[in-house]
Design a protein around this motif. Structure first.
Motif, PDB file in Angstrom:
ATOM      1  N   ASN A 104      -2.981   3.509  -2.636  1.00  0.00           N
ATOM      2  CA  ASN A 104      -3.630   2.655  -3.476  1.00  0.00           C
ATOM      3  C   ASN A 104      -2.315   1.010  -3.026  1.00  0.00           C
ATOM      4  OD1 ASN A 104      -2.515   0.999  -6.508  1.00  0.00           O
ATOM      5  ND2 ASN A 104      -3.454   3.562  -6.918  1.00  0.00           N
ATOM      6  N   ILE A 121       2.508   5.431 -10.013  1.00  0.00           N
ATOM      7  CA  ILE A 121       2.846   4.566  -9.285  1.00  0.00           C
ATOM      8  C   ILE A 121       4.299   4.237  -8.394  1.00  0.00           C
ATOM      9  CG2 ILE A 121       2.425   1.981  -8.429  1.00  0.00           C
ATOM     10  CD1 ILE A 121      -0.262   2.932 -10.286  1.00  0.00           C
ATOM     11  N   ASP A 129      -3.175  12.253  -5.159  1.00  0.00           N
ATOM     12  CA  ASP A 129      -3.970  13.109  -6.003  1.00  0.00           C
ATOM     13  C   ASP A 129      -3.426  14.635  -6.817  1.00  0.00           C
ATOM     14  OD1 ASP A 129      -6.368  14.623  -7.380  1.00  0.00           O
ATOM     15  OD2 ASP A 129      -7.378  12.893  -6.846  1.00  0.00           O
ATOM     16  N   ASP A 142       0.585  -0.958  -0.049  1.00  0.00           N
ATOM     17  CA  ASP A 142       0.185  -0.001   0.303  1.00  0.00           C
ATOM     18  C   ASP A 142       1.037   1.288   0.026  1.00  0.00           C
ATOM     19  OD1 ASP A 142      -2.851  -1.764   0.316  1.00  0.00           O
ATOM     20  OD2 ASP A 142      -1.868  -1.727   2.159  1.00  0.00           O
ATOM     21  N   LYS A 151      -0.567   6.920 -15.084  1.00  0.00           N
ATOM     22  CA  LYS A 151      -0.616   6.826 -13.621  1.00  0.00           C
ATOM     23  C   LYS A 151       0.542   5.620 -12.874  1.00  0.00           C
ATOM     24  CE  LYS A 151      -4.053   3.490 -11.338  1.00  0.00           C
ATOM     25  NZ  LYS A 151      -4.879   2.537 -10.932  1.00  0.00           N
TER      26      LYS A 151
END
Length: 469
Positions: free
Chosen positions: A352, A408, A343, A338, A404
């Motif tokens: 996430n 990450i 954002d 996690d 994205k």
């Protein structure tokens, strides 16, 4: 005297224009040649490694490159081909990667000595004569490995090999041609600078130099060290200057130099039709190919960092459970972490969950697909045959997905540095440089997409106004 001054002025203008052409047109094209060559060599290397025809250099990722070094070209026995060819092909690939990523393509940076190294690099594998009868051990072994790889190969594999080899040949020939042209220009640039810096020096006796070649040479030598410093004295090029000023055919020699410095551009016949929007949107797709090597590097580093993270977390009980699962063939629980994601719109931190195996599989898939674009592989041709709307949809999806993924991995990079035990942190593979390259390529692809959308909107607006563009 006045004649010499007029020639020097003409020469100075011609050299400046030619230098600008090299920096703005020729050398950026050569960088694209290197990028194509790198992608194709990487494809060949990965293919031969997967088929166990070569052994990948185990120290590949630990080697630091800070300058152009030509890989070994000495002979070796065929029995050692898998190991030695693997090392040399890896070294060749890494050198191309260094050139594409860090080398500065400009007249000022690519000196005569750099040109020689780059020309020698192109000889490491003879792409024009990739034969088992080639006298070069590197080329001969590569040809043999590719012949074995072709045996019972699928149509896709054969197409990939053939396309990669064809593109390697085209790229190397194009690079050689541009380097030789640049080498010739560097010689004229040396002569031009010598004329400008020494001949225009207050202590240079122009009247005496105009008497004979020997007198001019004496004047040049008198000031050379003072003006040019430690720069090498090239006797053959200085002799050319003397001939251009004193030989009976000096007018012919001077005219030949100015003709050689003229910028020749290929004439493209303008057709009375509008811009090719399909080609423009496909340029965006082709730009995705640049992500393949970057994703490959990130994938390797992520695997090592994840292994480091989860190995550290495994205590005795966890290791015992892992052994029992293996003994009874019980599927291991999906590894996951996690990580906090910020954002971009609200600035809020959102947790996430990254499923490690799924994430790495997705990266591997993207690397393979994007890698096939640069050699017109089946995936690329499939996209090319689709409608522009479908291609744009594909491009939008890839940009969104890669943005994205970038977010990450960037978060994972920080997560590893804060979550892995302090004593193990020196073993963490940093990813900031790779992430910077990743982000720049996404920006490039997005820019291509934007150019296409803007052009389509312009064409539609013209149509409404009754104007055909």
């Amino acid at each position: 005297m006045e004649e010499n001054t007029a020639f020097t002025n003409q020469l100075e203008i011609a050299l400046a224009q030619k230098q600008e052409w090299f920096n703005s047109e020729c050398l950026p094209d050569m960088l694209n040649d290197y990028r194509l060559l790198y992608t194709c060599v990487k494809n060949i290397n990965e293919l031969l490694t997967k088929k166990s025809l070569i052994i990948e250099d185990p120290y590949k990722l630990e080697k630091k490159i800070s300058e152009i070094v030509v890989p070994d070209m000495t002979s070796f026995p065929e029995s050692e081909a898998p190991t030695i060819l693997g090392e040399r092909l890896s070294a060749y690939e890494m050198m191309l990667d260094y050139i594409c990523t860090y080398f500065r393509f400009s007249v000022e940076n690519i000196t005569i000595s750099s040109i020689k190294k780059l020309l020698d690099l192109n000889k490491v594998f003879d792409w024009n004569n990739l034969s088992q009868n080639n006298t070069s051990s590197n080329t001969r072994s590569l040809a043999m490995a590719l012949t074995t790889a072709r045996q019972n190969g699928t149509p896709v594999l054969l197409s990939t090999i053939n396309d990669s080899l064809e593109k390697c040949t085209e790229a190397v020939n194009s690079i050689d041609r541009k380097l030789n042209e640049l080498a010739a220009f560097q010689k004229e640039l040396y002569k031009g600078r010598l004329r400008n810096d020494i001949f225009e020096h207050p202590e240079f006796n122009k009247q005496k130099a105009s008497i004979s070649a020997d007198d001019e040479l004496a004047e040049i030598k008198k000031l050379y060290s003072k003006v040019m410093g430690k720069k090498s004295f090239y006797h053959d090029l200085v002799q050319e200057i003397l001939n251009e000023d004193h030989a009976p055919n000096r007018d012919e020699l001077r005219a030949r130099i100015l003709e050689k410095l003229k910028i020749v551009r290929k004439e493209v016949k303008k057709e009375e039709k509008g811009p090719d929007t399909h080609e423009l949107v496909m340029q965006g797709v082709l730009s995705l190919s640049g992500l393949s090597p970057v994703i490959g590097q990130l994938e390797l580093k992520l695997k090592e960092n994840f292994d480091l993270l989860f190995t550290e977390k495994k205590g005795f009980i966890q290791r015992l459970k892992a052994l029992l699962r293996k003994a009874f063939n019980i599927k291991e629980k999906e590894r996951s972490v996690d990580v906090p994601i910020v954002d971009a719109k609200t600035g809020a931190r959102v947790m996430n969950t990254v499923k490690v195996n799924d994430f790495l599989i997705d990266l591997e898939k993207k690397k393979r697909i994007y890698g096939s674009f640069s050699v017109n592989g089946p995936e690329y041709n499939k996209i090319k045959s689709a409608s522009e709307e479908s291609i744009l949809g594909f491009l939008n999806k890839q940009i969104s997905e890669n943005q994205k993924i970038y977010t990450i991995i960037n978060a994972l990079d920080d997560y590893f540095k804060s979550s892995i035990e302090i004593l193990l942190r020196p073993r963490i593979k940093g990813m900031k440089i790779d992430l910077s390259s990743y982000r720049n390529i996404i920006i490039t692809v997005n820019k291509k997409r934007g150019e296409y959308v803007a052009l389509k909107e312009e064409i539609e607006q013209m149509k409404k106004l009754g104007i055909n563009k």
